[in-house]
Scaffold this motif. Sequence first.
Motif, PDB file in Angstrom:
ATOM      1  N   GLU A 140       0.792  -1.234   0.000  1.00 18.28           N
ATOM      2  CA  GLU A 140       0.000   0.000   0.000  1.00 18.28           C
ATOM      3  C   GLU A 140       0.825   1.285   0.000  1.00 18.28           C
ATOM      4  N   ALA A 141       1.816   1.396   0.851  1.00 14.32           N
ATOM      5  CA  ALA A 141       2.570   2.647   0.966  1.00 14.32           C
ATOM      6  C   ALA A 141       3.657   2.776  -0.087  1.00 14.32           C
ATOM      7  N   ALA A 142       4.142   1.671  -0.618  1.00 17.84           N
ATOM      8  CA  ALA A 142       5.289   1.691  -1.534  1.00 17.84           C
ATOM      9  C   ALA A 142       5.084   2.559  -2.772  1.00 17.84           C
ATOM     10  N   PRO A 143       3.973   2.425  -3.504  1.00 15.69           N
ATOM     11  CA  PRO A 143       3.838   3.234  -4.714  1.00 15.69           C
ATOM     12  C   PRO A 143       3.703   4.731  -4.440  1.00 15.69           C
ATOM     13  N   VAL A 144       3.056   5.076  -3.346  1.00 11.19           N
ATOM     14  CA  VAL A 144       2.912   6.496  -3.004  1.00 11.19           C
ATOM     15  C   VAL A 144       4.266   7.069  -2.624  1.00 11.19           C
ATOM     16  N   LEU A 145       5.018   6.341  -1.810  1.00  7.67           N
ATOM     17  CA  LEU A 145       6.359   6.774  -1.434  1.00  7.67           C
ATOM     18  C   LEU A 145       7.237   6.902  -2.674  1.00  7.67           C
ATOM     19  N   ALA A 146       7.163   5.923  -3.569  1.00 14.26           N
ATOM     20  CA  ALA A 146       7.954   5.963  -4.804  1.00 14.26           C
ATOM     21  C   ALA A 146       7.615   7.199  -5.634  1.00 14.26           C
ATOM     22  N   ALA A 147       6.340   7.491  -5.773  1.00 16.64           N
ATOM     23  CA  ALA A 147       5.916   8.653  -6.566  1.00 16.64           C
ATOM     24  C   ALA A 147       6.415   9.948  -5.949  1.00 16.64           C
ATOM     25  N   LEU A 148       6.253  10.091  -4.657  1.00 19.82           N
ATOM     26  CA  LEU A 148       6.646  11.338  -3.995  1.00 19.82           C
ATOM     27  C   LEU A 148       8.158  11.538  -3.989  1.00 19.82           C
ATOM     28  N   VAL A 149       8.910  10.477  -3.749  1.00 20.51           N
ATOM     29  CA  VAL A 149      10.369  10.587  -3.737  1.00 20.51           C
ATOM     30  C   VAL A 149      10.887  10.874  -5.140  1.00 20.51           C
ATOM     31  N   SER A 150      10.302  10.235  -6.159  1.00 18.54           N
ATOM     32  CA  SER A 150      10.754  10.465  -7.537  1.00 18.54           C
ATOM     33  C   SER A 150      10.476  11.898  -7.981  1.00 18.54           C
ATOM     34  N   LEU A 151       9.441  12.513  -7.443  1.00 17.42           N
ATOM     35  CA  LEU A 151       9.161  13.924  -7.756  1.00 17.42           C
ATOM     36  C   LEU A 151      10.288  14.839  -7.282  1.00 17.42           C
ATOM     37  N   ALA A 152      11.011  14.409  -6.261  1.00 12.98           N
ATOM     38  CA  ALA A 152      12.132  15.202  -5.738  1.00 12.98           C
ATOM     39  C   ALA A 152      13.395  14.995  -6.569  1.00 12.98           C
ATOM     40  N   GLY A 153      13.308  14.188  -7.621  1.00 11.21           N
ATOM     41  CA  GLY A 153      14.453  13.969  -8.491  1.00 11.21           C
ATOM     42  C   GLY A 153      15.315  12.792  -8.103  1.00 11.21           C
ATOM     43  N   VAL A 154      14.816  11.952  -7.212  1.00 10.64           N
ATOM     44  CA  VAL A 154      15.571  10.801  -6.722  1.00 10.64           C
ATOM     45  C   VAL A 154      15.162   9.549  -7.503  1.00 10.64           C
ATOM     46  N   GLN A 155      16.151   8.759  -7.914  1.00 11.82           N
ATOM     47  CA  GLN A 155      15.899   7.483  -8.578  1.00 11.82           C
ATOM     48  C   GLN A 155      15.329   6.503  -7.566  1.00 11.82           C
ATOM     49  N   VAL A 156      14.249   5.811  -7.918  1.00  6.61           N
ATOM     50  CA  VAL A 156      13.579   4.871  -7.023  1.00  6.61           C
ATOM     51  C   VAL A 156      13.516   3.505  -7.696  1.00  6.61           C
ATOM     52  N   THR A 157      13.851   2.463  -6.943  1.00  2.31           N
ATOM     53  CA  THR A 157      13.671   1.101  -7.428  1.00  2.31           C
ATOM     54  C   THR A 157      12.697   0.392  -6.498  1.00  2.31           C
ATOM     55  N   LEU A 158      11.544   0.010  -7.051  1.00  2.00           N
ATOM     56  CA  LEU A 158      10.558  -0.780  -6.316  1.00  2.00           C
ATOM     57  C   LEU A 158      10.920  -2.245  -6.510  1.00  2.00           C
ATOM     58  N   ILE A 159      11.064  -2.984  -5.408  1.00  2.00           N
ATOM     59  CA  ILE A 159      11.476  -4.377  -5.483  1.00  2.00           C
ATOM     60  C   ILE A 159      10.448  -5.266  -4.798  1.00  2.00           C
ATOM     61  N   ASP A 160       9.976  -6.256  -5.541  1.00  2.00           N
ATOM     62  CA  ASP A 160       9.072  -7.259  -4.989  1.00  2.00           C
ATOM     63  C   ASP A 160       9.316  -8.548  -5.758  1.00  2.00           C
ATOM     64  N   THR A 161       9.075  -9.676  -5.145  1.00  2.00           N
ATOM     65  CA  THR A 161       9.311 -10.948  -5.821  1.00  2.00           C
ATOM     66  C   THR A 161       8.223 -11.257  -6.843  1.00  2.00           C
ATOM     67  N   ARG A 162       7.101 -10.537  -6.770  1.00  2.00           N
ATOM     68  CA  ARG A 162       5.976 -10.813  -7.662  1.00  2.00           C
ATOM     69  C   ARG A 162       5.797  -9.686  -8.677  1.00  2.00           C
ATOM     70  N   GLU A 163       5.863 -10.063  -9.938  1.00  6.17           N
ATOM     71  CA  GLU A 163       5.677  -9.097 -11.030  1.00  6.17           C
ATOM     72  C   GLU A 163       4.297  -8.447 -10.969  1.00  6.17           C
ATOM     73  N   ASP A 164       3.267  -9.212 -10.604  1.00  4.88           N
ATOM     74  CA  ASP A 164       1.922  -8.642 -10.548  1.00  4.88           C
ATOM     75  C   ASP A 164       1.834  -7.551  -9.480  1.00  4.88           C
ATOM     76  N   PHE A 165       2.525  -7.720  -8.360  1.00  3.13           N
ATOM     77  CA  PHE A 165       2.554  -6.671  -7.341  1.00  3.13           C
ATOM     78  C   PHE A 165       3.255  -5.429  -7.874  1.00  3.13           C
ATOM     79  N   LEU A 166       4.325  -5.632  -8.627  1.00  4.02           N
ATOM     80  CA  LEU A 166       5.065  -4.498  -9.189  1.00  4.02           C
ATOM     81  C   LEU A 166       4.234  -3.753 -10.226  1.00  4.02           C
ATOM     82  N   ARG A 167       3.510  -4.480 -11.061  1.00  2.00           N
ATOM     83  CA  ARG A 167       2.631  -3.821 -12.046  1.00  2.00           C
ATOM     84  C   ARG A 167       1.577  -2.981 -11.332  1.00  2.00           C
ATOM     85  N   GLU A 168       0.992  -3.554 -10.296  1.00  2.00           N
ATOM     86  CA  GLU A 168      -0.021  -2.820  -9.531  1.00  2.00           C
ATOM     87  C   GLU A 168       0.600  -1.613  -8.816  1.00  2.00           C
TER      88      GLU A 168
END
Length: 160
Positions: free
Chosen positions: A13-41
């Motif tokens: 739940e929190a990962a995509p929002v955190l990723a979006a907000l941090v990337s807006l600051a110009g920081v490279q973000v890597t979301l890591i999960d073992t499941r591709e479907d979770f990453l797509r979502e």
Amino acid sequence: MLPKSIAIIGGGEAAPVLAALVSLAGVQVTLIDTREDFLREAMRRANQELERLLAAEFIHAEKKVDALDRVLTATSESAAAKADIVFELLPDNEQKKLAAWQQLDRVCSPNAIFCTDALFTPLSKLAPAVSNQARFAGVHFSRPVHASRLVEVARTAKTS
């Protein structure tokens, strides 16, 4: 000073929002999960968060595109190797968290800062999974993440 890159372990739940907000600051973000479907979502939800900010006129379209370009996905913790900060946002399961931290400790820079959002697992049980406990802390984001600037940082006896 902002970090150059962060890794977020877990696509919940929190990962995509955190990723979006941090990337807006110009920081490279890597979301890591073992499941591709979770990453797509997670990417869909990160895009949704940026769309919400665009609709509210907090950002411009090009800033949204740039932010999304800074969010990468991976299915292996080895993708966190160059991260300055690693946020572990896995479900609160002590064994899974310990296994993740042991693997991250092997692949990440010795200078990386490690943060967990563990609520029910004591930090004192997770910190020994990393070789340098001075760089290990708990971090709790107030919900909803996008609407609050409050972040709790919890330390262990060895956190610097």
